[in-house]
Design an enzyme around this catalytic site. Structure first.
Site, PDB file in Angstrom:
ATOM      1  N   HIS A 195       2.043   1.283  -1.303  1.00 50.55           N
ATOM      2  CA  HIS A 195       0.980   1.907  -0.521  1.00 50.55           C
ATOM      3  C   HIS A 195      -0.276   2.164  -1.348  1.00 50.55           C
ATOM      4  O   HIS A 195      -1.329   2.452  -0.798  1.00 50.55           O
ATOM      5  CB  HIS A 195       1.488   3.184   0.164  1.00 50.55           C
ATOM      6  CG  HIS A 195       1.569   4.391  -0.713  1.00 50.55           C
ATOM      7  ND1 HIS A 195       2.765   4.860  -1.234  1.00 50.55           N
ATOM      8  CD2 HIS A 195       0.617   5.226  -1.174  1.00 50.55           C
ATOM      9  CE1 HIS A 195       2.524   5.929  -1.956  1.00 50.55           C
ATOM     10  NE2 HIS A 195       1.238   6.168  -1.946  1.00 50.55           N
ATOM     11  N   ASP A 246       8.690   0.736  -0.999  1.00 51.70           N
ATOM     12  CA  ASP A 246       7.335   1.094  -1.449  1.00 51.70           C
ATOM     13  C   ASP A 246       7.146   0.663  -2.920  1.00 51.70           C
ATOM     14  O   ASP A 246       6.957   1.486  -3.808  1.00 51.70           O
ATOM     15  CB  ASP A 246       7.136   2.607  -1.283  1.00 51.70           C
ATOM     16  CG  ASP A 246       5.671   3.001  -1.340  1.00 51.70           C
ATOM     17  OD1 ASP A 246       4.817   2.101  -1.426  1.00 51.70           O
ATOM     18  OD2 ASP A 246       5.396   4.222  -1.314  1.00 51.70           O
TER      19      ASP A 246
END
Ligand code: CA
Length: 397
Positions: A195, A246
């Site tokens: 992210h 992630d």
């Protein structure tokens, strides 16, 4: 539907709450910081502290000092072991043998101020100091996961300089703005959170990586390697919807030469899933509460947390987690301490594996909720595909 907050943004929220106006800093031996009579530093207490490792004395000197000659509208107040006031144009030189020096520039609005420029430094006393021995790493072979501790202090809020030599800081190229953390895992690869960099895979010039950084405001405390980015690879199964997988890998343009650098070393990658060891201590590092105007000295911080049982974490967060996530938590510890993308490390013996990537949480406002981390071991095959054989061996192997 719950909203998932990303830790990088939460760090900003914490920052604003703190709202400290006046300069506060910590100085090591040989470091100095200059201040002038700018608005920001006026009529408030600037605080200068010696770092724990510093052996010298805090010294204030003012090469330029032209205040109100009548001492009515302006003065400089220095609080240490005793309080001193200066107003007339004079030679200011204060040496403080305590750990703290507080300085206030008190001006009335109508005061006529001339030039004012002062420096606070930590200067070695003439007595012989006891410096920690330099690292005796004279061989060409490097090892991963070794923390560098000059003195045996573990678990303080502020890390020692380069204590965790794999810590990376991602900064925007056009502004130098720090936006995420990362972990050096080889001579040219940094592990971070998807992210942090998603959408930028085709524009690796948008950011650069700082290694060896400690205090983002000072430039003298540590030797920093700034490296351009060659490519950015986001995990193919990353989901922005539930923040699954992630992970991202950043390849540096220039390989780190571990022979030359005494401050930068990679963390080890976990050979097994260590995140299931509920109750074990883990360490999260980051600048977390970076203040964005460059106002105050900000240094790398660490927080020790405990691994949380997976099912219990889902219950406490009231959210379904994926197998690629795990949780860590400690009562009373600030869960927004780390920077997104930064390392969560665990030492089974004497060296550290990076077992987690700081991913997401419900933030500083909910201190009783565990933070969620991406489980590095689950991404080992994907990481190895790019990084290949480890540059630095696991100690003892
Ligand atoms: Ca620095």
């Amino acid at each position: 539907m719950q909203t998932i907050h990303i830790l990088g943004l939460l760090a900003l929220t914490c920052t604003l709450v703190q709202g400290q106006a006046c300069l506060k800093t910590k100085l090591s031996d040989g470091e100095s910081l200059e201040f002038t009579n700018s608005e920001d530093n006026t009529n408030c207490w600037m605080v200068f502290r010696k770092r724990r490792s510093a052996t010298g004395n805090l010294v204030l000197s003012c090469p330029e000092f032209e205040l109100d000659p009548k001492c009515k509208r302006s003065r400089l107040v220095v609080k240490g072991s005793e309080t001193k006031r200066f107003c007339k144009s004079q030679n200011v030189n204060v040496e403080e043998d305590g750990n703290v020096m507080k300085i206030r520039l008190a001006f009335r609005a109508s005061a006529q101020i001339g030039a004012l420029r002062c420096t606070v430094s930590v200067q070695e006393t003439t007595m012989t100091s006891t410096q920690p021995p330099p690292p005796s790493n004279t061989t060409n072979s490097c090892q991963c996961g070794i923390a560098k501790r000059g003195q045996r202090i573990v678990g303080g809020e502020e890390t020692q300089i380069n204590e965790y030599p794999w810590q990376a800081l991602l900064r925007q190229t056009n502004s130098d703005f720090p936006f995420c953390g990362g972990t050096l895992i080889s001579e040219d690869w940094v592990l971070t959170a998807a992210h942090c960099v998603t959408g930028e895979e085709n524009s690796p010039g948008f950011a650069y990586v700082s290694l060896g950084e400690h205090d983002v405001r000072l430039t003298t405390e540590s030797e920093v390697i700034d490296s351009e980015i060659l490519r950015i690879i986001v995990h193919p199964n990353y989901s922005s919807r539930n923040v699954d997988n992630d992970f991202a890998l950043i390849q540096l343009k220039d390989k780190i030469k571990f022979d030359d650098s005494t401050v930068v070393r990679p963390a080890c990658l976990p050979n097994e899933d260590l995140t299931t060891r509920t109750g074990q201590d883990v360490v999260v590092t980051g600048w977390g509460t970076i203040r964005y105007e460059g106002r105050a000295s900000e240094f790398l911080q660490e927080v020790t947390l405990k691994l949380v049982d997976f099912d219990q974490c889902e219950t406490r967060l009231n959210t379904a987690l994926t197998d690629n996530m795990f949780c860590a938590y400690e009562d009373g510890k600030d869960s927004c301490q780390g920077d997104s993308g930064g390392p969560l490390i665990y030492a089974e013996t004497t060296f550290y594996d990076v077992i987690g990537v700081v991913s997401w949480g419900y933030g500083c406002a909910s201190p009783n909720l565990p933070g969620v981390y991406a489980n590095v071991h689950k991404a080992r095959a994907w990481i190895d595909q790019y990084v290949g054989e480890p540059t630095c061996a696991r100690p003892g192997l």
